[in-house]
Design an enzyme around this catalytic site. Sequence first.
Site, PDB file in Angstrom:
ATOM      1  N   ALA A  50       1.030  -1.082  -0.492  1.00 11.95           N
ATOM      2  CA  ALA A  50       0.116   0.079  -0.208  1.00 11.95           C
ATOM      3  C   ALA A  50       0.884   1.891  -0.554  1.00 11.95           C
ATOM      4  O   ALA A  50       0.500   1.473  -0.907  1.00 11.95           O
ATOM      5  CB  ALA A  50      -0.943  -0.187   1.166  1.00 11.95           C
TER       6      ALA A  50
ATOM      7  N   THR B 237      19.558   0.368  -2.509  1.00 12.16           N
ATOM      8  CA  THR B 237      18.920   1.664  -1.662  1.00 12.16           C
ATOM      9  C   THR B 237      19.977   1.467  -0.013  1.00 12.16           C
ATOM     10  O   THR B 237      20.207   0.532   0.309  1.00 12.16           O
ATOM     11  CB  THR B 237      17.371   1.646  -1.480  1.00 12.16           C
ATOM     12  OG1 THR B 237      17.601   0.423  -0.359  1.00 12.16           O
ATOM     13  CG2 THR B 237      16.914   1.670  -2.132  1.00 12.16           C
TER      14      THR B 237
ATOM     15  N   ASP C  77      12.647   9.832  10.422  1.00 15.18           N
ATOM     16  CA  ASP C  77      12.087   8.297  10.229  1.00 15.18           C
ATOM     17  C   ASP C  77      12.252   8.093   9.179  1.00 15.18           C
ATOM     18  O   ASP C  77      11.398   8.267   8.028  1.00 15.18           O
ATOM     19  CB  ASP C  77      10.063   8.683  11.195  1.00 15.18           C
ATOM     20  CG  ASP C  77       9.826   7.582  10.829  1.00 15.18           C
ATOM     21  OD1 ASP C  77      10.030   6.201  10.792  1.00 15.18           O
ATOM     22  OD2 ASP C  77       8.365   6.799  11.436  1.00 15.18           O
TER      23      ASP C  77
ATOM     24  N   ALA D 270       9.096   3.263   5.559  1.00 18.93           N
ATOM     25  CA  ALA D 270       8.949   3.564   4.315  1.00 18.93           C
ATOM     26  C   ALA D 270       9.317   4.445   3.218  1.00 18.93           C
ATOM     27  O   ALA D 270       8.800   4.395   1.466  1.00 18.93           O
ATOM     28  CB  ALA D 270       7.565   4.359   4.065  1.00 18.93           C
ATOM     29  N   ALA D 271      11.367   4.567   3.910  1.00 17.34           N
ATOM     30  CA  ALA D 271      11.920   5.445   3.002  1.00 17.34           C
ATOM     31  C   ALA D 271      11.945   4.056   1.605  1.00 17.34           C
ATOM     32  O   ALA D 271      11.877   4.609   0.281  1.00 17.34           O
ATOM     33  CB  ALA D 271      13.019   5.756   3.834  1.00 17.34           C
ATOM     34  N   GLY D 272      11.757   3.411   1.781  1.00  7.98           N
ATOM     35  CA  GLY D 272      12.518   2.616   0.743  1.00  7.98           C
ATOM     36  C   GLY D 272      11.369   1.834  -0.124  1.00  7.98           C
ATOM     37  O   GLY D 272      11.343   1.443  -1.372  1.00  7.98           O
ATOM     38  N   ASP D 273       9.802   1.852   0.577  1.00 12.66           N
ATOM     39  CA  ASP D 273       9.252   2.062  -0.611  1.00 12.66           C
ATOM     40  C   ASP D 273       8.044   3.111  -1.118  1.00 12.66           C
ATOM     41  O   ASP D 273       8.390   3.116  -2.379  1.00 12.66           O
ATOM     42  CB  ASP D 273       7.528   2.020   0.368  1.00 12.66           C
ATOM     43  CG  ASP D 273       7.570   1.006   1.397  1.00 12.66           C
ATOM     44  OD1 ASP D 273       8.368  -0.535   0.824  1.00 12.66           O
ATOM     45  OD2 ASP D 273       7.246   0.955   2.573  1.00 12.66           O
TER      46      ASP D 273
ATOM     47  N   GLY E 157       6.261   8.817   9.722  1.00  7.02           N
ATOM     48  CA  GLY E 157       5.316   7.600   9.797  1.00  7.02           C
ATOM     49  C   GLY E 157       5.876   7.012   8.094  1.00  7.02           C
ATOM     50  O   GLY E 157       6.068   7.603   7.851  1.00  7.02           O
TER      51      GLY E 157
END
Length: 312
Positions: A43, A227, A253, A256-259, A294
């Site tokens: 998501a 990454t 934070d 989700a940086a990879g996402d 987040g």
Amino acid sequence: MSKKILVIGSLNMDLVTEARELPAPGETVLGRSLSYIPGGKGANQAVAAAKLGARVSMLGRVGADDFAARLIDNLRGAGVNTENIKGCAGVNTGAALICVDARGENSIVVIAGANEKCDEAFLKENSALFENYDYIMLQLEIPLGAVGYAINKTAGLGKTIVLNHAPMTVELDEELLAKVSYLTPNENELARLYKRLFPADGRRLAGDNVEMARVLAERLGIKIAVTLGAAGAVLTDGKNSTHFKGRQVDVVDTTAAGDCFNAAFVAALASGKTEPEAMGFANAAAAIAVTRKGAQTSLPSLAEVDFTYRNT
Ligand code: RIB
């Protein structure tokens, strides 16, 4: 017009707390506040790509609880087509327990819930969908059989298959890995994959991410985008490797940086950018995401990434 992306993967509600340090085994730490933030690698990637202007649909499953509607609303709000996200009775929606420390690093426990039902049988029922998409994005938070089915079903059809090899809790066959177009591990995932495929190699290349990625890409006959956090990212096709420098930012934070990187890379390719441009764009997007708290709450808009990409 931008090409179409199908994200096949997980949806989780992230239960997030912040603590000075992540708990060590057997240790209890005090967390500050509790937030419910839409997440799940699938998501997150779908929302990130849609926010960057891509045409995105998501195939996945949610449970029979209040989290389901909240996750779907968030996807819709970002412009993701959610008509192929199906509910299932008797299970909870996926969830993740996340602790973020003062440096922005996290530890995550994922409870798969309904994501377990995004299995091979479910993908078979929905396989007619696949032909409508140019890019297929996968991660490893749904059953391995489903990931394998999606790769086998779409390989050789002229589609671009992007597999984010995360989390590294399961291991895919080499034969399957060789069918994807791009593999996108982080440095830990890269090291583990290298060790598995080259067990006799000992520590020869330990720490040399660029060469490990190149050797792996050469063996698998695919492209690998690794990454490297603040150090940026590397793209290799097994012959040539290019390093794309990271940006120095204040990390709040890394969730989700990879996402975000994966989604921005694919969204950029889908919009017609070249590979080097897409890598630079993805680096810029991830550099913004780590400055915010987040998962889906941290994902940047197209205007923000364009500005960072061009000006920093
Ligand atoms: O990649 C970050 C994601 O991993 C979080 O949103 C969490 O849900 C876990 O799946």
